[in-house]
Design a protein around this motif. Sequence first.
Motif, short mmCIF file in Angstrom:
data_model
loop_
_atom_site.label_atom_id
_atom_site.label_comp_id
_atom_site.label_asym_id
_atom_site.label_seq_id
_atom_site.Cartn_x
_atom_site.Cartn_y
_atom_site.Cartn_z
N PRO A 345 -9.20 13.17 40.58
CA PRO A 345 -9.93 14.04 39.66
C PRO A 345 -11.20 13.40 39.16
N ALA A 346 -12.08 13.06 40.08
CA ALA A 346 -13.30 12.34 39.71
C ALA A 346 -14.55 13.18 39.96
N VAL A 347 -14.36 14.50 40.20
CA VAL A 347 -15.51 15.37 40.37
C VAL A 347 -16.29 15.39 39.06
N LEU A 348 -17.58 15.17 39.12
CA LEU A 348 -18.37 15.06 37.91
C LEU A 348 -18.37 16.38 37.14
N MET A 349 -18.28 16.27 35.81
CA MET A 349 -18.30 17.46 34.97
C MET A 349 -19.56 18.25 35.19
N GLU A 350 -20.66 17.57 35.38
CA GLU A 350 -21.94 18.24 35.59
C GLU A 350 -21.86 19.19 36.78
N ALA A 351 -21.22 18.74 37.86
CA ALA A 351 -21.05 19.60 39.03
C ALA A 351 -20.09 20.75 38.72
N GLY A 352 -19.05 20.45 37.96
CA GLY A 352 -18.10 21.49 37.58
C GLY A 352 -18.75 22.58 36.75
N TYR A 353 -19.60 22.18 35.80
CA TYR A 353 -20.30 23.17 34.98
C TYR A 353 -21.18 24.07 35.84
N ARG A 354 -21.89 23.47 36.78
CA ARG A 354 -22.78 24.25 37.63
C ARG A 354 -21.99 25.25 38.47
N ARG A 355 -20.90 24.80 39.03
CA ARG A 355 -20.12 25.67 39.91
C ARG A 355 -19.43 26.78 39.13
N VAL A 356 -18.93 26.45 37.94
CA VAL A 356 -18.25 27.48 37.16
C VAL A 356 -19.27 28.49 36.63
N GLY A 357 -20.48 28.02 36.32
CA GLY A 357 -21.53 28.94 35.90
C GLY A 357 -21.88 29.92 36.99
N ASP A 358 -22.00 29.42 38.22
CA ASP A 358 -22.28 30.30 39.36
C ASP A 358 -21.16 31.31 39.56
N ALA A 359 -19.91 30.85 39.40
CA ALA A 359 -18.77 31.74 39.59
C ALA A 359 -18.74 32.84 38.54
N VAL A 360 -19.06 32.51 37.29
CA VAL A 360 -19.09 33.51 36.24
C VAL A 360 -20.17 34.56 36.53
N VAL A 361 -21.33 34.13 36.99
CA VAL A 361 -22.39 35.07 37.34
C VAL A 361 -21.90 36.04 38.40
N ARG A 362 -21.20 35.54 39.38
CA ARG A 362 -20.67 36.41 40.43
C ARG A 362 -19.66 37.40 39.87
N LEU A 363 -18.76 36.91 39.04
CA LEU A 363 -17.73 37.80 38.48
C LEU A 363 -18.36 38.87 37.58
#
Length: 373
Positions: A345-363
């Motif tokens: 579980p070492a995926v950077l939070m910064e990358a997680g925020y970016r990806r989840v933001g993109d996912a929310v836009v899609r939803l």
Amino acid sequence: MPACSPTSLAIIGAGPVGLEAALAALDHGLDPQVYEQGEVGAHPLAWGHVRLFTPWRMCVGRHARAHLEATGWTMPDAEALPTGLELVEHYLEPLAALPELKERLHTFTQVVAIGRHGLRRGEGDADTRRAHPFRLLLRDPGGRESLAHAAALMDLTGVYGQPDWAGTGGIPACEESGLRPEFAYHVEDVLGLDRERYAGRRTVLIGESLFAAVTLAALARLADEAEGTRVLWVTRAAAAGLFPGAEHDPLPARRELRLRARALAAGAHPAIAHLGGAEVEGFAADPDTHSHRVRLEVAGEPREETAGRVVVHVGYGPDEHIRRELDDDEPRFVALGHEPHGREPAVLMEAGYRRVGDAVVRLAGDPGAGAVA
């Protein structure tokens, strides 16, 4: 069929990414509800003594920062590296207290299972499944169960709660299941609260993850302070194959840790020994000596080691059981942090925020959005 608003969104997990997702959802007109099995930031609290590799400026999400700063919150020193505890106290707890989020956050609420109302896995095409809301079975601390429904679902629980087994092939080694409560699978505070478990004893550390490197570095320091502290670091890779490319790591703190672990494997500390090319076959307890025996296979030959403490840091995996009734490409379902390489579980939070933001836009913008891996 239960009535369900098309803007309703269920989020599982109230860690940094889960709370960022909820605020991003609010900013895009969605109606999020967040379910957390424990307290806010339970995973960072579990390794609260460990300092992150990333500075504060990379630990704060864009939507979260905007909402916090509207209340007068200021970010700590942008270049400082917070501990897990500091991340929770100075960031996640203020987020959870935001008026717009507080009533949407359901802590100590376990999501037991998720599915589609009226549909099993593999039933119906994407349009059919989209028309049936997600169904969440919830359980409170008293064991009482209830149901929640949502048009979209995000599983942001991560992997830290589900340690992998030490046994070869990824399955439990012989007797590992029964002895698991006696071993350490999460990062313990070797130099603090858990010091007595390690000081003056021999530890067998299994695994080559970053968490293994964190524990190894702490044990090396403890060996300088407490006579008789020794470590055998057992890995599948040979010493030369540990943390390849570590010298090019762009994060200084992580680079230093990886290089330190490689140096320790190469004999930089007299109390640390490394055994590479090893597979774990089994364990046995010795109650008379309060120790354990670790059965290994090294280069095709059996080998046994004795440990006063066993630490297993081979990786972590998602809790796939709760979503067994969802299709692999389930529409309007998002799971982040569950990639095959997510064993660590070492995926950077910064990358997680970016990806989840993109996912929310899609939803929010496309009711037909498919699954996001």
